[in-house]
Design an enzyme around this catalytic site. Structure first.
Site, PDB file in Angstrom:
ATOM      1  N   GLU A 278       0.817  -1.213   0.000  1.00 42.60           N
ATOM      2  CA  GLU A 278       0.000   0.000   0.000  1.00 42.60           C
ATOM      3  C   GLU A 278       0.848   1.259   0.000  1.00 42.60           C
ATOM      4  O   GLU A 278       1.934   1.273   0.558  1.00 42.60           O
ATOM      5  CB  GLU A 278      -0.840   0.037   1.277  1.00 42.60           C
TER       6      GLU A 278
ATOM      7  N   ASN B 251      -6.188   2.690  15.192  1.00 41.84           N
ATOM      8  CA  ASN B 251      -7.089   2.369  14.093  1.00 41.84           C
ATOM      9  C   ASN B 251      -7.628   0.964  14.273  1.00 41.84           C
ATOM     10  O   ASN B 251      -6.893   0.063  14.657  1.00 41.84           O
ATOM     11  CB  ASN B 251      -6.347   2.457  12.765  1.00 41.84           C
TER      12      ASN B 251
ATOM     13  N   CYS C 153       5.303  -7.786   7.446  1.00 43.82           N
ATOM     14  CA  CYS C 153       6.243  -7.318   8.467  1.00 43.82           C
ATOM     15  C   CYS C 153       6.409  -8.426   9.493  1.00 43.82           C
ATOM     16  O   CYS C 153       5.488  -9.187   9.733  1.00 43.82           O
ATOM     17  CB  CYS C 153       5.673  -6.067   9.137  1.00 43.82           C
TER      18      CYS C 153
ATOM     19  N   CYS D  17      -2.314   1.582   8.359  1.00 43.50           N
ATOM     20  CA  CYS D  17      -1.298   0.654   7.841  1.00 43.50           C
ATOM     21  C   CYS D  17      -1.828  -0.753   7.647  1.00 43.50           C
ATOM     22  O   CYS D  17      -2.328  -1.368   8.560  1.00 43.50           O
ATOM     23  CB  CYS D  17      -0.135   0.542   8.806  1.00 43.50           C
TER      24      CYS D  17
ATOM     25  N   CYS E  13       3.757  -6.393  16.097  1.00 47.39           N
ATOM     26  CA  CYS E  13       3.069  -5.481  17.022  1.00 47.39           C
ATOM     27  C   CYS E  13       1.584  -5.873  17.109  1.00 47.39           C
ATOM     28  O   CYS E  13       0.951  -6.119  16.086  1.00 47.39           O
ATOM     29  CB  CYS E  13       3.215  -4.029  16.571  1.00 47.39           C
TER      30      CYS E  13
ATOM     31  N   CYS F  75      -1.218  -3.982  14.934  1.00 47.78           N
ATOM     32  CA  CYS F  75      -0.936  -3.589  13.547  1.00 47.78           C
ATOM     33  C   CYS F  75      -1.378  -4.645  12.536  1.00 47.78           C
ATOM     34  O   CYS F  75      -1.113  -5.833  12.702  1.00 47.78           O
ATOM     35  CB  CYS F  75       0.559  -3.317  13.403  1.00 47.78           C
TER      36      CYS F  75
ATOM     37  N   LEU G  13       6.845   4.274  20.084  1.00 52.02           N
ATOM     38  CA  LEU G  13       7.098   3.962  21.497  1.00 52.02           C
ATOM     39  C   LEU G  13       5.870   3.283  22.106  1.00 52.02           C
ATOM     40  O   LEU G  13       5.966   2.191  22.658  1.00 52.02           O
ATOM     41  CB  LEU G  13       7.471   5.257  22.235  1.00 52.02           C
ATOM     42  N   HIS G  14       4.740   3.933  22.049  1.00 53.60           N
ATOM     43  CA  HIS G  14       3.433   3.368  22.399  1.00 53.60           C
ATOM     44  C   HIS G  14       3.239   2.989  23.862  1.00 53.60           C
ATOM     45  O   HIS G  14       2.157   2.478  24.222  1.00 53.60           O
ATOM     46  CB  HIS G  14       3.103   2.145  21.532  1.00 53.60           C
TER      47      HIS G  14
ATOM     48  N   GLY H 282       5.713  -2.676   6.790  1.00 57.71           N
ATOM     49  CA  GLY H 282       7.112  -3.054   6.918  1.00 57.71           C
ATOM     50  C   GLY H 282       7.877  -2.217   7.911  1.00 57.71           C
ATOM     51  O   GLY H 282       7.412  -1.177   8.374  1.00 57.71           O
ATOM     52  N   GLU H 283       9.059  -2.708   8.240  1.00 60.53           N
ATOM     53  CA  GLU H 283       9.952  -2.016   9.165  1.00 60.53           C
ATOM     54  C   GLU H 283      11.150  -1.526   8.339  1.00 60.53           C
ATOM     55  O   GLU H 283      11.989  -2.326   7.907  1.00 60.53           O
ATOM     56  CB  GLU H 283      10.392  -2.996  10.264  1.00 60.53           C
TER      57      GLU H 283
ATOM     58  N   CYS I 227       3.146   8.295   1.932  1.00 60.78           N
ATOM     59  CA  CYS I 227       3.558   7.254   2.876  1.00 60.78           C
ATOM     60  C   CYS I 227       3.888   5.999   2.074  1.00 60.78           C
ATOM     61  O   CYS I 227       3.031   5.451   1.386  1.00 60.78           O
ATOM     62  CB  CYS I 227       2.411   6.994   3.851  1.00 60.78           C
TER      63      CYS I 227
END
Ligand code: SAH
Length: 347
Positions: free
Chosen positions: A91, A292, A111, A335, A115, A118, A217-218, A161-162, A104
């Site tokens: 995307e 989200n 990934c 994402c 997480c 995600c 960080l979250h 992805g990272e 973006c």
């Protein structure tokens, strides 16, 4: 074997041409066609000899991705789902801000970071994107914006992805799109977002590019972050923040921290307190993201009132914090959502 014209820096293109017995200056001509005149076929490069154009047509590729879907939100956000040559999908999103258009891009198919909130990580990592596949995402967006005489003014490596797990391609992408003979995106207008791969943060700091580092960080403590992000087991918060200080000291660039608010996970005022303590000595900005919705993840968004209370508390504690404006709320703009939707439909 063919190579992608979008996968080479100007210097690499020069080397490639010279190895083929072509003059070096042709590289600059090709770069100008690709990134300033923005043509879509080598045959349009009319100042190149026909023989060179034919050679390029035979030995190189340009666009390799196919648009599967495009969604346009009420606020102008455009989200693409692209199919790559091997049928995998990624995307890309164009966001319209008052200060310009920001794109973006994705850096991997899927990934592996895992997480919990995600969508990109649901099917694990399929593969790294090639540099050319990252550059192409930007080129396609710029081609669309060209129709209205607009340009991409900033780029965030925040799609699926990272980026620091595909380090070389991500960095080369930065070099290609910032090239002064190319798209000329300013380094300061590029943000790389990471889960916090500490060795790569040191490496990036030492490269001394002027890009902004955004760190997901979250959470304000290791227990909470460890539950949300498996990477925290490899690099805990203290280790991560040490690397962030190093990044600031080396580059002088203020960092961004991303913090997705999830109800009763990390959204209490004491979480804000912990976060403020952690960040008190680091010049930074905190981006609060209301989480989200991802159907596979049963997570609830923090209420509007609590989001406000959380941000105000941070500000009161001297932290520069804002709530990320939601873009493309009426389309699957978060994402991995579009790709996840697509794969749900195809099963
Ligand atoms: N791997 C990188 C970049 C991609 S994710 C990283 O983790 O930073 C981009 C940002 O979106 C990250 O901050 C990520 O944590 C956040 N994100 C992922 N899923 C989300 C969701 N469901 N709601 C809100 N933010 C999310």
């Amino acid at each position: 074997m063919t190579v992608s014209l979008y996968g080479m820096t100007l210097a690499e293109l020069e080397t490639w041409l010279v190895a083929k017995g072509e003059p070096k200056y042709r590289a600059l001509q090709i770069y100008t066609w690709l990134y300033q005149k923005r043509i879509t076929s080598v045959q349009q490069m009319t100042n190149l000899p026909k023989a060179l154009r034919d050679r390029l047509a035979y030995e190189t590729t340009m666009e390799t991705m196919e648009e599967v879907t495009r969604q346009v939100a009420k606020d102008g956000t455009i989200k693409f789902l692209f199919a790559l040559h091997d049928g995998t999908t990624i995307e890309t999103v164009i966001m319209r801000h008052d200060y310009g258009n920001s794109v973006c891009v994705s850096t991997q198919v899927g990934c592996k970071m895992g997480c919990e909130f995600c969508a990109s990580t649901l099917g694990g990592l399929i593969r790294n994107l090639a540099v050319s596949e990252i550059v192409e995402q930007l080129v396609v967006c710029q081609h669309l914006l060209d129709k209205t005489n607009e340009r991409v003014s900033s780029v965030v490596l925040m799609g699926s992805g990272e980026p620091l797990d595909n380090y070389d391609a991500s960095l080369k992408f930065v070099d290609i799109v910032t090239e002064s003979e190319g798209l000329r995106i300013g380094q300061r207008h590029i943000t790389v977002s990471t889960v916090g791969l500490v060795p790569a943060i040191y490496r990036l700091a030492d490269e001394l590019r002027g890009i902004t580092l955004a760190v997901s960080l979250h959470a304000g403590d290791d227990d909470t972050r460890g539950r949300m992000m498996p990477v925290n087991k490899a690099y805990d918060i203290a280790t991560l923040l040490e690397a962030c200080h190093y990044y600031y000291d080396k580059t002088g660039r203020r960092l961004t921290f991303e913090y997705a608010l999830i109800r009763d996970h990390n959204d209490h005022l004491e979480d804000a307190q912990k976060l403020a303590t952690l960040l008190s000595t680091l010049p930074c900005h905190v981006n609060i993201i209301p989480v989200n919705y991802v159907p596979e993840r049963n997570l609830t968004r923090t209420s509007k009132n609590q989001i406000q209370a959380f941000v105000q508390h941070l500000q009161h504690l001297g932290i520069n914090a804002t709530v990320r404006r939601e873009m493309g709320g009426d389309i699957a703009a978060a994402c991995g959502q579009l790709r996840a939707e697509h794969s749900r439909e195809s099963v």
